[in-house]
Design an enzyme around this catalytic site. Sequence first.
Site, short mmCIF file in Angstrom:
data_model
loop_
_atom_site.label_atom_id
_atom_site.label_comp_id
_atom_site.label_asym_id
_atom_site.label_seq_id
_atom_site.Cartn_x
_atom_site.Cartn_y
_atom_site.Cartn_z
N HIS A 169 -55.36 27.45 66.74
CA HIS A 169 -54.69 27.93 67.96
C HIS A 169 -55.76 27.94 69.05
O HIS A 169 -56.68 28.76 69.04
CB HIS A 169 -54.14 29.33 67.74
CG HIS A 169 -53.47 29.93 68.95
ND1 HIS A 169 -52.24 30.54 68.89
CD2 HIS A 169 -53.87 30.03 70.25
CE1 HIS A 169 -51.91 30.97 70.08
NE2 HIS A 169 -52.89 30.68 70.93
N GLU A 177 -53.52 29.57 60.85
CA GLU A 177 -53.84 29.21 62.21
C GLU A 177 -55.06 30.00 62.67
O GLU A 177 -55.01 31.22 62.82
CB GLU A 177 -52.59 29.51 63.05
CG GLU A 177 -52.70 29.49 64.49
CD GLU A 177 -51.40 29.99 65.14
OE1 GLU A 177 -51.28 29.81 66.36
OE2 GLU A 177 -50.52 30.54 64.45
N ASP A 192 -43.59 27.03 65.10
CA ASP A 192 -44.24 28.32 65.38
C ASP A 192 -43.19 29.42 65.35
O ASP A 192 -43.17 30.31 66.21
CB ASP A 192 -44.98 28.28 66.72
CG ASP A 192 -45.92 29.49 66.90
OD1 ASP A 192 -46.11 30.24 65.93
OD2 ASP A 192 -46.43 29.68 68.03
#
Length: 443
Positions: A172, A138, A305
């Site tokens: 992200h 990410e 997540d």
Amino acid sequence: MLITGAELADGRVRDVRIRDGTIARVATGLDAAAGERVVEARGRHILPGAIDVHVHFREPGASHKETWRSGSKSAAAGGVTCVVDQPNTSPPTVDGAAFDEKSTLASSSLVDYGINGGVTGDWDPEGLFERPLFALGEVFLADSTGDMGIALDLFEEALAEAADRDVPVTVHAEDETLFDDGALDGDLGGPGTAAVADAWSAYRTADAEIAAVERALDAAAGFDSQVHIAHTSTPEAIDAVADARESGGAAATCEVTPHHLFLSRENAGRLGTFGRMNPPLRSEARRTAVFERLRDGDVDVVATDHAPHTVEEKRRGLSDAPSGVPGVETLYPLLLESVRNGELSMERVRDVVAANPASVFGLSAKGRIAEGADADLVLVDMADPREIEAGALHSACGWTPFEGLRGVFPELTVVRGSVVYERDPITGAESFGDPVGRNVRSA
């Protein structure tokens, strides 16, 4: 193994034969071979194992929060048969040596896995791409998220490297310049107060996510690479991804998390600092709008997540409590309870946790119940919902933000033909298999 009389997501009743790790037959009226284990599944649903493309199993560097063994047990007990681990471990997975260290630890996994590579100022693309890397990311676009935060030019470098290697980039997206520092001023009370969790939501504004998603999509439009926006928490961000794809801009997909689907700022009083995550919980109106987009097909993937921290860590004050919540074990159960409630179709749930992740990330052997596919299977009884209790879950962190909600948990989880989790439907006794997981990019 032969599983008989199970109902598929589309309502058809079929027998499923497993042989040599793959699905050999999907038909009706199959007879058991000599010595073959038979699982009688009448009245139950059989689903493809979930692919959770966003977990943080914390090894190396923070095994007191989670290990590959404990995290994969939690995954297996929740019907997740493949996970993708993010690079913000210690050391971060930004070079070949760090990848090798994490890969060795991952050999204790009960479920299949992918390992993402991180992008920082000192990352080593050549060393990473010599390994069976799952994706980049990410990739953080907000420096305040941690030392993995990067500038836009480094993001574009990652896009170029990914395009050359034909791997996705997971992003992200939050713009720290749009955070509202004033939301953290004043006396917010102790870590268990509603004001604490709500202040975090007010601080990391919805506009910060929306702006960063738009910036990421604009940058990605100039590169021939797949961009996957992680944990979108606003309907506006989901719409931006859909618009970019439909207009011929970036090749983009998005995911949402269970905590953004089932929790909102209205839960702040119950959660306190346990409700601190990035992006934060949104208003009930935005939560509802995100759920509607999931139902209507605008969301590509649901991923957790899964970011476990200990109870002691989460009880610290707002400025010190780490962000993140566990969730890998409750992904399927929460969504299946929404099927029971008439909020989602079984086929939609199958698609966002299995078929779509497999398609987006190029896992052609996974995410479906079809002859020749990996025998990654989950058996559930939709007539047997259970209350979610932290004490019944298997993550090392020992708590869940979904305490008290209901979910439909698996009775059987199979990874490439091996039973990795089984719960007796009568006694409730559980058993786990041996580690069988392997890197899906080197299989």
